[in-house]
Motif scaffolding. Sequence first.
Motif, PDB file in Angstrom:
ATOM      1  N   GLY A 197     -13.034 -39.230  12.661  1.00 61.02           N
ATOM      2  CA  GLY A 197     -13.400 -38.113  11.799  1.00 61.02           C
ATOM      3  C   GLY A 197     -12.218 -37.387  11.185  1.00 61.02           C
ATOM      4  N   GLY A 209     -21.399 -52.632  10.006  1.00 61.68           N
ATOM      5  CA  GLY A 209     -21.487 -51.211   9.685  1.00 61.68           C
ATOM      6  C   GLY A 209     -22.384 -50.912   8.501  1.00 61.68           C
ATOM      7  N   ILE A 229     -27.092 -34.793   7.136  1.00 64.35           N
ATOM      8  CA  ILE A 229     -27.460 -35.069   5.749  1.00 64.35           C
ATOM      9  C   ILE A 229     -27.099 -33.911   4.797  1.00 64.35           C
ATOM     10  CG2 ILE A 229     -29.823 -34.155   5.943  1.00 64.35           C
ATOM     11  CD1 ILE A 229     -30.691 -36.791   4.469  1.00 64.35           C
ATOM     12  N   PHE A 262     -14.413 -44.062   2.674  1.00 66.72           N
ATOM     13  CA  PHE A 262     -13.019 -44.420   2.962  1.00 66.72           C
ATOM     14  C   PHE A 262     -13.047 -45.781   3.634  1.00 66.72           C
ATOM     15  CE2 PHE A 262     -14.994 -42.127   6.369  1.00 66.72           C
ATOM     16  CZ  PHE A 262     -14.687 -42.865   7.500  1.00 66.72           C
ATOM     17  N   MET A 272     -10.560 -44.071  10.109  1.00 72.48           N
ATOM     18  CA  MET A 272     -10.089 -44.262   8.731  1.00 72.48           C
ATOM     19  C   MET A 272      -8.780 -45.054   8.734  1.00 72.48           C
ATOM     20  SD  MET A 272      -9.492 -41.186   6.051  1.00 72.48           S
ATOM     21  CE  MET A 272      -8.952 -41.450   4.373  1.00 72.48           C
ATOM     22  N   ILE A 298     -19.169 -33.658   3.164  1.00 70.76           N
ATOM     23  CA  ILE A 298     -18.510 -34.781   3.835  1.00 70.76           C
ATOM     24  C   ILE A 298     -17.019 -34.733   3.521  1.00 70.76           C
ATOM     25  CG2 ILE A 298     -18.944 -36.448   1.957  1.00 70.76           C
ATOM     26  CD1 ILE A 298     -19.717 -38.452   4.257  1.00 70.76           C
ATOM     27  N   LYS A 299     -16.212 -34.857   4.584  1.00 65.09           N
ATOM     28  CA  LYS A 299     -14.767 -34.830   4.404  1.00 65.09           C
ATOM     29  C   LYS A 299     -14.210 -36.226   4.642  1.00 65.09           C
ATOM     30  CE  LYS A 299     -14.103 -31.611   7.383  1.00 65.09           C
ATOM     31  NZ  LYS A 299     -13.705 -30.499   8.269  1.00 65.09           N
ATOM     32  N   SER A 300     -12.980 -36.401   4.274  1.00 68.13           N
ATOM     33  CA  SER A 300     -12.339 -37.701   4.443  1.00 68.13           C
ATOM     34  C   SER A 300     -12.385 -38.122   5.916  1.00 68.13           C
ATOM     35  CB  SER A 300     -10.888 -37.590   3.961  1.00 68.13           C
ATOM     36  OG  SER A 300     -10.367 -38.879   3.849  1.00 68.13           O
ATOM     37  N   GLY A 301     -12.740 -39.377   6.158  1.00 71.43           N
ATOM     38  CA  GLY A 301     -12.804 -39.869   7.526  1.00 71.43           C
ATOM     39  C   GLY A 301     -14.166 -39.685   8.168  1.00 71.43           C
ATOM     40  N   GLN A 302     -15.073 -38.988   7.484  1.00 70.22           N
ATOM     41  CA  GLN A 302     -16.401 -38.734   8.062  1.00 70.22           C
ATOM     42  C   GLN A 302     -17.477 -39.620   7.420  1.00 70.22           C
ATOM     43  OE1 GLN A 302     -16.727 -34.477   7.321  1.00 70.22           O
ATOM     44  NE2 GLN A 302     -16.088 -34.084   9.435  1.00 70.22           N
ATOM     45  N   ILE A 303     -18.532 -39.842   8.144  1.00 75.15           N
ATOM     46  CA  ILE A 303     -19.683 -40.531   7.550  1.00 75.15           C
ATOM     47  C   ILE A 303     -20.953 -39.785   7.951  1.00 75.15           C
ATOM     48  CG2 ILE A 303     -18.657 -42.839   7.459  1.00 75.15           C
ATOM     49  CD1 ILE A 303     -20.533 -43.441   9.906  1.00 75.15           C
ATOM     50  N   ARG A 304     -21.991 -40.010   7.162  1.00 74.03           N
ATOM     51  CA  ARG A 304     -23.245 -39.310   7.432  1.00 74.03           C
ATOM     52  C   ARG A 304     -24.040 -40.039   8.511  1.00 74.03           C
ATOM     53  NH1 ARG A 304     -23.872 -35.301   4.171  1.00 74.03           N
ATOM     54  NH2 ARG A 304     -22.913 -35.334   2.105  1.00 74.03           N
ATOM     55  N   ASP A 305     -24.829 -39.262   9.218  1.00 74.77           N
ATOM     56  CA  ASP A 305     -25.728 -39.815  10.226  1.00 74.77           C
ATOM     57  C   ASP A 305     -26.810 -40.652   9.544  1.00 74.77           C
ATOM     58  OD1 ASP A 305     -27.093 -40.262  12.577  1.00 74.77           O
ATOM     59  OD2 ASP A 305     -28.302 -38.450  12.339  1.00 74.77           O
ATOM     60  N   ILE A 306     -26.941 -41.883   9.956  1.00 70.22           N
ATOM     61  CA  ILE A 306     -27.939 -42.784   9.385  1.00 70.22           C
ATOM     62  C   ILE A 306     -28.952 -43.179  10.467  1.00 70.22           C
ATOM     63  CG2 ILE A 306     -28.292 -45.116   8.462  1.00 70.22           C
ATOM     64  CD1 ILE A 306     -25.510 -44.850   7.141  1.00 70.22           C
ATOM     65  N   ASP A 339     -17.389 -37.870  16.593  1.00 74.53           N
ATOM     66  CA  ASP A 339     -16.699 -36.777  15.901  1.00 74.53           C
ATOM     67  C   ASP A 339     -16.741 -36.962  14.396  1.00 74.53           C
ATOM     68  OD1 ASP A 339     -16.061 -35.518  18.222  1.00 74.53           O
ATOM     69  OD2 ASP A 339     -14.059 -36.407  18.400  1.00 74.53           O
ATOM     70  N   GLU A 340     -16.971 -38.217  13.937  1.00 68.52           N
ATOM     71  CA  GLU A 340     -16.932 -38.485  12.499  1.00 68.52           C
ATOM     72  C   GLU A 340     -18.293 -38.332  11.822  1.00 68.52           C
ATOM     73  OE1 GLU A 340     -17.468 -40.593  14.766  1.00 68.52           O
ATOM     74  OE2 GLU A 340     -18.198 -42.538  14.081  1.00 68.52           O
TER      75      GLU A 340
END
Lengths: 408, 408
Positions: A88, B376, B198, A53, A108, B202-210, B193-194
């Motif tokens: 989130g 980012g 791994i 997003f 977002m 994944i939902k809208s507004g979220q990102i994975r831990d990198i 919270d976002e």
Amino acid sequence: MDFFNTKSIEEVYEEIDKRVDNYNIDSEEIMLIDAIGRISAEEVKSREIVPSFTRSTVDGYAVSCKDTFGASSTIPSMLSIVERIDMGEAPKREIKSGEASYIPTGGMLPKGADSVVMIENAEELDDQTIMIYKAVSDGSNILRRGDDISENSILIEKGKAITAYDIGVLASQGIEKIRVFRKLKFTIISTGDEIVDIDDDIKSGQIRDINSYVIASDLINMNHEVVDRLIIKDEYEKLREAVKKGIDNSDMVLISGGSSVGTKDYTSDVINELGKDGVFVHGISIKPGKPTIIGEAKDKFVFGLPGHPASSIIIYNIVVKSSIRKVLGMEEKEKFAYCKLDSNFPSSSGKTTYQMVKVYEKKGELYAKPVFGKSGMISLISKADGYIKIDSDEEGIYEGAVRKVIYI
Amino acid sequence: MDFFNTKSIEEVYEEIDKRVDNYNIDSEEIMLIDAIGRISAEEVKSREIVPSFTRSTVDGYAVSCKDTFGASSTIPSMLSIVERIDMGEAPKREIKSGEASYIPTGGMLPKGADSVVMIENAEELDDQTIMIYKAVSDGSNILRRGDDISENSILIEKGKAITAYDIGVLASQGIEKIRVFRKLKFTIISTGDEIVDIDDDIKSGQIRDINSYVIASDLINMNHEVVDRLIIKDEYEKLREAVKKGIDNSDMVLISGGSSVGTKDYTSDVINELGKDGVFVHGISIKPGKPTIIGEAKDKFVFGLPGHPASSIIIYNIVVKSSIRKVLGMEEKEKFAYCKLDSNFPSSSGKTTYQMVKVYEKKGELYAKPVFGKSGMISLISKADGYIKIDSDEEGIYEGAVRKVIYI
């Protein structure tokens, strides 16, 4: 051994290339967190768009940039705050002209917004009103959907040594497992009646095994496996048995010592006896490292490295490691630097010369200092940072010339 | 958090230096073959002289050089062969004037001899007579007792990262075990919270831990131990519990995210609550990486890294890794190269800027190409080979300037 038929280093690489396809190394699927330093056995493409997003890269206020045009500290734009977006969570409200939503870093972007004003350039008059002190342009302080990783893009090439950063890229995709080549297996044999192991008493005329320790630990450091590390006396039968077992149990066999023109030179005969193609390199016209033999038995490489530690380590670096990269389809990627030579470097005309060097910095320039010494010396190697290759048609290099140093 | 009180990177290093002595890392004795990449906890001195006897570096004939003076292919010197020296055995005969002994590479030089004539420059007339076609000088083709490693010389400094070559040097000494620092233990916490792991949907507004994947795999690659890798929502109590456990179980705690000026910033409060000195760095005047906090609780470092992967990784490289080196008393030794910039590099005046670059070679010169993008982005990092540091008083660097690239 036919030492009048030495090959150039380029010819050696060609001979290796011809036979590399006999290898067919299996792959295995492992957890991503264990994959550092392993070699990818597949091309990995993106599965998820990153970010999924459009998100803010700062803490601030999501706006339509048109609403900020002309804003300054003396003439601020005044907008209504319609939402405070949670991390989130998807925003609940669309931004219309004259409106803004508070957005945290990574939040977002709401519909209708095209940019974010940094918190430092805004001030809340009250809960519902924000003053904007600086104009933003379309796209300011946001990362758009897919900006980082787009759909179906190549993330990891087959044959790539996986870095921590590659693991980050795969983690961003929810890729938990990766297919890598299994670890290669090596048998390392040190030959010579004078060689004793690390825990033996040393008698006059004897020296301790050095090469197998250096090579084994470097292979382990590259995530390979040393299945056997042996010291074998100069006896044909014993060497034949050890090499035969090595070929059966490993992917490559490295023999150090026993490849000089001495009377007890059996390496070549052993390789030839054990299978086709037998020995295909009888000496390399380089310095140090000339008395190197390379053969193939049962489709596996057998390297006969020189006994001298410094020579053996040069051949290991320029021939064995290069062969490993070829077998695994890895790209040649060495860390190197251009350095100014701080003294004259002699070389042997007609032979490619590898000169170990120490790299140091002086007044913002890199210098290479030759680490001189006789080829039997191990203490030299541990003082070197890398090496310079001097081509066979050069007659040495003069002080002040700038040359490439390959880091070891 | 007091972001008006940011410190320069140099001040950050000073603050770290002041507190490094609170660490007192235990050491352990391990087998030499397992020591690659570990950090020596002792200064190791030589026990055995290498070589322990004067030895030949070639296959040839041990002689007194006086007996070869004037020898040439037209007027050879003729000497009597008195012995054929075996590898690994002490010679039985002393050389007298007019005499020579056959000696293999690595063989022990007999008394009376001071040099070796290479086999290529000699020819045996019969079993007892050798023709020498080329004169040698005193010391030719021999390595004298102690030439490589003399008595009581320093082989490994305390705090050295042990290389394959160091292992070779220690093997030459019969040193089977070495005392190294135990592996450091780390707890890595990603907050936000976002952030999802791994294997989560994944939902809208979220990102994975990198960040935790990149940092954990790099630490593992450096032979350290990651005891815990956690994702914690932005809740004070949960973060406090995780950091407290981290401090109890590890040597350093790394928290990524949660250190921006957002509303949910608890990292600083958690560190201050858990012990002295609490937070001693509130922001660093560098770009990227400004929102970094560093604190100490129960004599252990707690790093609050920025959430953006690129920023987080820069701080990990320039601050966390440097702190690890200081805690273990390691020398600062980075691989670097000077490169020509292939375009203008902007920078933020007043802040030290770290610019990620890709290194490439063109016509025998190294060039650095900036890897641009927003902070980012993880895909940027995996394309970079290293970074350039642009000092705070510079206003960017022009194309063509030559600068130091630190390899990552």
